[in-house]
Design a protein around this motif. Sequence first.
Motif, PDB file in Angstrom:
ATOM      1  N   ILE A 142       0.900  -1.132   0.014  1.00  0.00           N
ATOM      2  CA  ILE A 142       0.001  -0.059   0.220  1.00  0.00           C
ATOM      3  C   ILE A 142       0.873   1.108   0.012  1.00  0.00           C
ATOM      4  CG2 ILE A 142      -1.658   1.379   1.094  1.00  0.00           C
ATOM      5  CD1 ILE A 142      -2.471  -1.557   2.602  1.00  0.00           C
ATOM      6  N   LEU A 143       0.488   2.109  -1.042  1.00  0.00           N
ATOM      7  CA  LEU A 143       1.371   3.316  -0.999  1.00  0.00           C
ATOM      8  C   LEU A 143       0.492   4.448  -0.974  1.00  0.00           C
ATOM      9  CD1 LEU A 143       4.118   4.776  -1.343  1.00  0.00           C
ATOM     10  CD2 LEU A 143       3.776   4.567  -3.889  1.00  0.00           C
ATOM     11  N   VAL A 144       0.738   5.196  -0.234  1.00  0.00           N
ATOM     12  CA  VAL A 144      -0.258   6.471   0.310  1.00  0.00           C
ATOM     13  C   VAL A 144       0.610   7.787  -0.358  1.00  0.00           C
ATOM     14  CG1 VAL A 144      -1.757   7.948   1.798  1.00  0.00           C
ATOM     15  CG2 VAL A 144      -1.396   5.538   2.169  1.00  0.00           C
ATOM     16  N   ALA A 145       0.166   8.405  -1.405  1.00  0.00           N
ATOM     17  CA  ALA A 145       0.820   9.436  -1.971  1.00  0.00           C
ATOM     18  C   ALA A 145       0.028  10.748  -2.097  1.00  0.00           C
ATOM     19  CB  ALA A 145       1.193   9.118  -3.330  1.00  0.00           C
ATOM     20  N   THR A 146       0.686  11.774  -1.896  1.00  0.00           N
ATOM     21  CA  THR A 146       0.033  13.217  -1.950  1.00  0.00           C
ATOM     22  C   THR A 146       0.365  13.757  -3.529  1.00  0.00           C
ATOM     23  OG1 THR A 146       2.126  14.277  -1.293  1.00  0.00           O
ATOM     24  CG2 THR A 146       0.617  13.857   0.296  1.00  0.00           C
ATOM     25  N   ASP A 147      -0.132  14.727  -3.878  1.00  0.00           N
ATOM     26  CA  ASP A 147      -0.071  15.163  -5.289  1.00  0.00           C
ATOM     27  C   ASP A 147       1.590  15.446  -5.767  1.00  0.00           C
ATOM     28  OD1 ASP A 147      -2.618  14.749  -6.228  1.00  0.00           O
ATOM     29  OD2 ASP A 147      -3.303  16.708  -5.789  1.00  0.00           O
ATOM     30  N   ALA A 148       2.277  15.292  -4.933  1.00  0.00           N
ATOM     31  CA  ALA A 148       3.633  15.461  -5.306  1.00  0.00           C
ATOM     32  C   ALA A 148       4.207  14.353  -6.155  1.00  0.00           C
ATOM     33  CB  ALA A 148       4.672  15.568  -4.065  1.00  0.00           C
ATOM     34  N   ALA A 149       3.511  13.195  -6.228  1.00  0.00           N
ATOM     35  CA  ALA A 149       3.831  12.136  -6.903  1.00  0.00           C
ATOM     36  C   ALA A 149       2.821  11.947  -8.101  1.00  0.00           C
ATOM     37  CB  ALA A 149       3.625  10.818  -6.102  1.00  0.00           C
ATOM     38  N   ARG A 150       2.056  13.014  -8.450  1.00  0.00           N
ATOM     39  CA  ARG A 150       0.963  12.687  -9.708  1.00  0.00           C
ATOM     40  C   ARG A 150       1.670  13.000 -11.021  1.00  0.00           C
ATOM     41  NH1 ARG A 150      -0.084  18.519  -8.874  1.00  0.00           N
ATOM     42  NH2 ARG A 150      -0.298  19.372 -11.018  1.00  0.00           N
ATOM     43  N   GLU A 151       2.633  13.367 -11.192  1.00  0.00           N
ATOM     44  CA  GLU A 151       3.341  13.914 -12.407  1.00  0.00           C
ATOM     45  C   GLU A 151       4.636  13.228 -12.730  1.00  0.00           C
ATOM     46  OE1 GLU A 151       3.678  18.084 -12.141  1.00  0.00           O
ATOM     47  OE2 GLU A 151       1.445  18.612 -13.013  1.00  0.00           O
ATOM     48  N   GLY A 152       4.660  12.674 -13.759  1.00  0.00           N
ATOM     49  CA  GLY A 152       5.957  11.865 -14.179  1.00  0.00           C
ATOM     50  C   GLY A 152       6.404  10.718 -13.599  1.00  0.00           C
ATOM     51  N   VAL A 153       6.020  10.326 -12.251  1.00  0.00           N
ATOM     52  CA  VAL A 153       6.410   9.174 -11.604  1.00  0.00           C
ATOM     53  C   VAL A 153       5.912   7.944 -11.891  1.00  0.00           C
ATOM     54  CG1 VAL A 153       6.627   8.331  -9.039  1.00  0.00           C
ATOM     55  CG2 VAL A 153       6.591  10.896  -9.477  1.00  0.00           C
ATOM     56  N   ASN A 154       6.687   7.009 -12.515  1.00  0.00           N
ATOM     57  CA  ASN A 154       6.398   5.652 -12.801  1.00  0.00           C
ATOM     58  C   ASN A 154       6.134   4.841 -11.460  1.00  0.00           C
ATOM     59  OD1 ASN A 154       6.816   6.745 -15.282  1.00  0.00           O
ATOM     60  ND2 ASN A 154       8.801   5.995 -15.410  1.00  0.00           N
ATOM     61  N   LEU A 155       4.959   4.264 -11.537  1.00  0.00           N
ATOM     62  CA  LEU A 155       4.647   3.360 -10.496  1.00  0.00           C
ATOM     63  C   LEU A 155       3.673   2.300 -11.076  1.00  0.00           C
ATOM     64  CD1 LEU A 155       3.270   6.140  -7.701  1.00  0.00           C
ATOM     65  CD2 LEU A 155       5.643   4.771  -7.929  1.00  0.00           C
ATOM     66  N   GLN A 156       3.807   1.851 -12.394  1.00  0.00           N
ATOM     67  CA  GLN A 156       2.792   1.014 -13.188  1.00  0.00           C
ATOM     68  C   GLN A 156       3.605  -0.483 -13.065  1.00  0.00           C
ATOM     69  OE1 GLN A 156       4.853   2.852 -14.584  1.00  0.00           O
ATOM     70  NE2 GLN A 156       5.663   1.983 -16.529  1.00  0.00           N
ATOM     71  N   ASN A 157       4.568  -0.629 -12.558  1.00  0.00           N
ATOM     72  CA  ASN A 157       5.423  -1.876 -12.882  1.00  0.00           C
ATOM     73  C   ASN A 157       4.508  -3.026 -12.329  1.00  0.00           C
ATOM     74  OD1 ASN A 157       7.383  -3.320 -13.889  1.00  0.00           O
ATOM     75  ND2 ASN A 157       8.747  -3.250 -12.184  1.00  0.00           N
ATOM     76  N   HIS A 158       4.039  -2.746 -11.023  1.00  0.00           N
ATOM     77  CA  HIS A 158       3.478  -3.977 -10.392  1.00  0.00           C
ATOM     78  C   HIS A 158       2.064  -3.527  -9.622  1.00  0.00           C
ATOM     79  CE1 HIS A 158       6.265  -7.048 -11.008  1.00  0.00           C
ATOM     80  NE2 HIS A 158       7.155  -6.492 -10.782  1.00  0.00           N
ATOM     81  N   CYS A 159       1.345  -2.355 -10.190  1.00  0.00           N
ATOM     82  CA  CYS A 159       0.333  -1.883  -9.389  1.00  0.00           C
ATOM     83  C   CYS A 159      -0.800  -1.482 -10.673  1.00  0.00           C
ATOM     84  CB  CYS A 159       0.722  -0.611  -8.788  1.00  0.00           C
ATOM     85  SG  CYS A 159      -0.892   0.287  -7.787  1.00  0.00           S
ATOM     86  N   ALA A 160      -1.885  -1.872 -10.356  1.00  0.00           N
ATOM     87  CA  ALA A 160      -3.077  -1.846 -11.414  1.00  0.00           C
ATOM     88  C   ALA A 160      -4.369  -1.196 -10.574  1.00  0.00           C
ATOM     89  CB  ALA A 160      -3.421  -3.102 -12.195  1.00  0.00           C
ATOM     90  N   ASP A 161      -4.268  -0.725  -9.426  1.00  0.00           N
ATOM     91  CA  ASP A 161      -5.495  -0.414  -8.581  1.00  0.00           C
ATOM     92  C   ASP A 161      -4.927   0.877  -8.004  1.00  0.00           C
ATOM     93  OD1 ASP A 161      -7.348  -2.807  -8.571  1.00  0.00           O
ATOM     94  OD2 ASP A 161      -5.490  -3.835  -8.188  1.00  0.00           O
ATOM     95  N   LEU A 162      -5.920   1.920  -8.099  1.00  0.00           N
ATOM     96  CA  LEU A 162      -5.649   3.364  -7.628  1.00  0.00           C
ATOM     97  C   LEU A 162      -6.807   3.770  -7.081  1.00  0.00           C
ATOM     98  CD1 LEU A 162      -3.735   6.160  -9.349  1.00  0.00           C
ATOM     99  CD2 LEU A 162      -6.268   6.629  -8.711  1.00  0.00           C
ATOM    100  N   PHE A 163      -6.927   4.429  -5.852  1.00  0.00           N
ATOM    101  CA  PHE A 163      -8.027   5.006  -5.071  1.00  0.00           C
ATOM    102  C   PHE A 163      -7.706   6.539  -4.903  1.00  0.00           C
ATOM    103  CE2 PHE A 163      -8.967   0.520  -3.958  1.00  0.00           C
ATOM    104  CZ  PHE A 163     -10.450   0.604  -3.614  1.00  0.00           C
TER     105      PHE A 163
END
Length: 885
Positions: A698-719
């Motif tokens: 589980i990764l809790v992120a603020t909008d500092a991670a919304r642009e350009g950050v690649n998090l798709q390698n092993h994650c396909a669910d977003l809330f």
Amino acid sequence: MPQPDKRSALQVLTKARLRELVDAFELKLAAAESKDAHVELLARSKKATLPKLLDLLLRDELKDICRAHGLPDAGRDKSPIVARLLGQPTPDDDPTATPDPPSQPRPAHSTTPWRDASPLEPGQIVHVRARQYLVNEVVPPPHPGHATLLRLSCLEDDAQGAPLEVLWEHELDARILGRASWDRVASRGFDRPDLFSAYLHTLRWSCVTATDPRLFQAPYRAGIEVKDYQLEPLRMALAMPRVRLFIADDVGLGKTIEAGLILREMLLRQRVRQVVVACPPSVVRQWQEEMEQRFGLTFVIFDRDYVAACRRERGYGVNPWTTHTRFIISHPLLRDEAYAAPLREWLRPETTDTETTAQSLLILDEAHNAAPASGARYAVDSHFTRAIRELAQRFEHRLFLSATPHNGHSNSFSALLEILDPDRFCRGVQPDARLLDEVMVRRLKSDLREISTDDFPDRRVVPEVIDHLPDDAPELHLSRLLQRYRELREARLAAAPRSQRSAGLLVIIALQKRLLSSIEAFASTLAVHRRAIDKHPTPATDAETFDLSEGTGSDDERAELPDDELAREDAAQVELITSRSPTLGPEERALLAEMARIAESARHLPDARVRRFLEWLGLHGCPDLGQPGAAWTNRRVLLFTEYADTKRYLIHQISAAIESTDDASRRIAAFHGGMGDEAREQIKHAFNADPAKHPLRILVATDAAREGVNLQNHCADLFHFDIPWNPGRMEQRNGRIDRKLQRSPIVHCRYFVLPQRAEDRVLDVLVRKTATIHRELGSLSPGRRAQPRGAAARRHRPHPRGRPHGPDRRPGAAPKDPPRPPDRPRARAGPQASARPQAPRPGAARPARGIPGLARPQRRALPRRPQCLARAPRRRTPRAARHHR
């Protein structure tokens, strides 16, 4: 001392000289290998006999070998020294021979084994400081024993023509190139005909591709798998005399790769020398790694540490921008005059303010941050907008990147286009569709998925509707009280001055926004608001305030502040704005006290959204959630929120719910702007690692991670735990997992909806703004060909799927009857296109688009469902506008 053999003689030489000998004997060995590996290869080679080796060495090198083996090194000719090393008799061995006069002490630099003793002349090519230079001028030493001054010009591609002055005798790796090289070439004889033919054809191909814009070199010199659609921006850029290109591809289509291809090609064609990449702070390191790993381009990160290092090494007065030719800088630093002023000096040290610096390129990543946020008729520039506007005009070439270039305000969009190309666009004037076609390329994943379903996942936006809550639920009760408080404030502010009216409404909006985020965030802001009311400070009417309705994004300099410091800044702004609003009445104070009581009692309890998320987690992430030692699946989930208070609230609630599971302390992590670069990279690496090897789920992120950050390698669910009031931010969040190289064929983006809460009506506003963006910006096809003219433009050409394309298929065309058009034309860039009809030109037609070998995608005027929210309401096109179009 024993007579020298090959191995002992080679040990005296340096690695650089050994490398030259390996090339001279046409042996194969990687340059990165150690010196011992070079010695061993030459020692075992049958071609590299000792006499041949000694014959290739210089006199000073032979004397060094003699001294290393205890042999006399007297003599000015090579022949007696070679004979002495081979154990053959020499005239020096005759006792009756006249000895050489004692030699003078040699300067220290002459012991350098590879130094060429040839005279220096203008026009020679020399090797100095690991680069090749052309000798422009040779200044002899003014006095005996002084050094020779050389004025040089660099011959390398990335710094061609750069001047350099050196003292020749004091340079460690200085040597003259050319003469020894030609001697070595002549000694090798002729090449094999097939090898020479391949080399000749390579040279011819390189010469052609350096001048023909239809032939590319960059894709063949990049460590990437290039897709057809990624070549279209490169083709458009090479066709421009000055690159003024806006790559507005959908999130996750590889805009960084497309920009790297353009940059690499421009460097190969020597059209660019100075490059500056401006990007959000969260992706500075990622840009540097992508450019180095994918394209072999070395970039320097321009930050405070780099400036301090330059001043330590070269003095305080040095301009750090002059120390390299390729830089990466974050958006916040461009707003700082301490960094922007030296950049302007580096770009134009001797030219006037009306000129641009030749061969300079600005790559502005997430360019929508430079657009004015105001929706007024003449958009007002922000601080960052003014900084980019002033800097962009100094670059000859400009490349803007953004997946969300349109923020819903037409005038803001035209102001951004004016920064890109002021010759084509003007702020406050609706962009012409034909001119927009010339500078912007935009493809949506839905378009490209119709061509190839393997490259991009299918995004499914799932609203998590939470209904049938009790009337006394804290979320609903606080919403009703806040709505009543707003009504009272609006009635009191009706007769107040405009400044007080704006300040009072801004506080209400901030409270509503934080209530939509979490009760924890609402309680914190409400406490600050009440304290400011009790203090009654003197109004600060001239103070600058931030827009409290927007959270801190990755482009905001405050995003890099720690959470506690950021909370203090927000509290100071709330207190300042509260002090500018009128005094509250008794009923308003009672409402504030009641809201504070409810918020304090419920701020540390799980709300309905947390409970819904934990239900999902128990179904998909940890089936035995709540049981001691419960095992986890390999499914990862990403939670987005705007505020640090909500982030802490989520981490606390989720950690308490999973504390009894297996390895619970390592299952959840946070990603926020106040982290250091090393911690941020560790979180990204852990979240992208194989779930079987790292326990993070589980990764809790603020909008500092919304642009350009690649998090798709092993994650396909977003809330989306809370929804930003900017649809562009919503799309940027979804793009963290809905992007290229996503392993899952389907990604789920979920958001929470409470139909019983009045504040959730903001979703309708977001839907309308998203529809405006798609209507005015639309989708451009992935390729272009020459525009047909005359009769050819009026003919219908066959469609790959059997659907006709007529001359009415221009940008903005819409079908008359069907609610869902069979094709997806790009809408005109604004509603004024239909409000001010103009007669179409005779024979005018839409340019045919496509790349050879790439099918033309289907396009729709509006997507059936906005990609970041629920279904958009359909709007019928007026009959007059349909007739005109």
